[in-house]
Design a protein around this motif. Sequence first.
Motif, PDB file in Angstrom:
ATOM      1  N   ASP A  92       0.870  -1.179   0.000  1.00 23.31           N
ATOM      2  CA  ASP A  92       0.000   0.000   0.000  1.00 23.31           C
ATOM      3  C   ASP A  92       0.906   1.227   0.000  1.00 23.31           C
ATOM      4  N   SER A 102       0.996   5.839   0.744  1.00 20.77           N
ATOM      5  CA  SER A 102       0.382   7.122   1.063  1.00 20.77           C
ATOM      6  C   SER A 102       0.977   8.151   0.110  1.00 20.77           C
ATOM      7  N   LYS A 121      -3.969  10.741   0.080  1.00 23.17           N
ATOM      8  CA  LYS A 121      -4.511   9.383   0.153  1.00 23.17           C
ATOM      9  C   LYS A 121      -3.611   8.650   1.128  1.00 23.17           C
ATOM     10  N   ALA A 164      -2.432   5.321   3.416  1.00 24.36           N
ATOM     11  CA  ALA A 164      -2.426   3.862   3.374  1.00 24.36           C
ATOM     12  C   ALA A 164      -3.378   3.298   4.425  1.00 24.36           C
ATOM     13  N   GLY A 165      -3.840   2.080   4.180  1.00 23.10           N
ATOM     14  CA  GLY A 165      -4.739   1.404   5.108  1.00 23.10           C
ATOM     15  C   GLY A 165      -4.040   0.998   6.397  1.00 23.10           C
ATOM     16  N   SER A 166      -4.614   0.065   7.093  1.00 28.27           N
ATOM     17  CA  SER A 166      -4.073  -0.393   8.373  1.00 28.27           C
ATOM     18  C   SER A 166      -2.655  -0.923   8.205  1.00 28.27           C
ATOM     19  N   ASN A 184       0.627  -3.187   8.575  1.00 31.79           N
ATOM     20  CA  ASN A 184       0.908  -4.587   8.854  1.00 31.79           C
ATOM     21  C   ASN A 184       1.986  -4.639   9.949  1.00 31.79           C
TER      22      ASN A 184
END
Length: 101
Positions: A62, A64, A77, A79-81, A83
């Motif tokens: 992912d 940002s 934008k 990034a998601g959760s 890792n």
Amino acid sequence: MAVGGFYELEEAWWEWVNKNCPHKTARARGKWMNQNTFKYDGTTWTRSYQAMKSNSGKTTVDSSAYFFGADGRCFHKVAGSPNRRNDPERSYGLPGSRGYK
């Protein structure tokens, strides 16, 4: 014409990069993109990018991206959760069995 959002700006950015970047290799293009700004919507924009790597660090899972306008506007934008590798709550993926805390 006002910028409609992040994805409109991202599309304009890549169109500008593909038209103006003199380099073909990914590394040289990345360096060039980090050193240059572009004009869109009457404003000069700077783009910042950060990749989120996989737990092994071999692939990008992912990312940002942020656009900062000279007029103070910002589009992004995120990034998601995270890792395990990207999460400080989980020791950035370092194994506890080796004494990392």
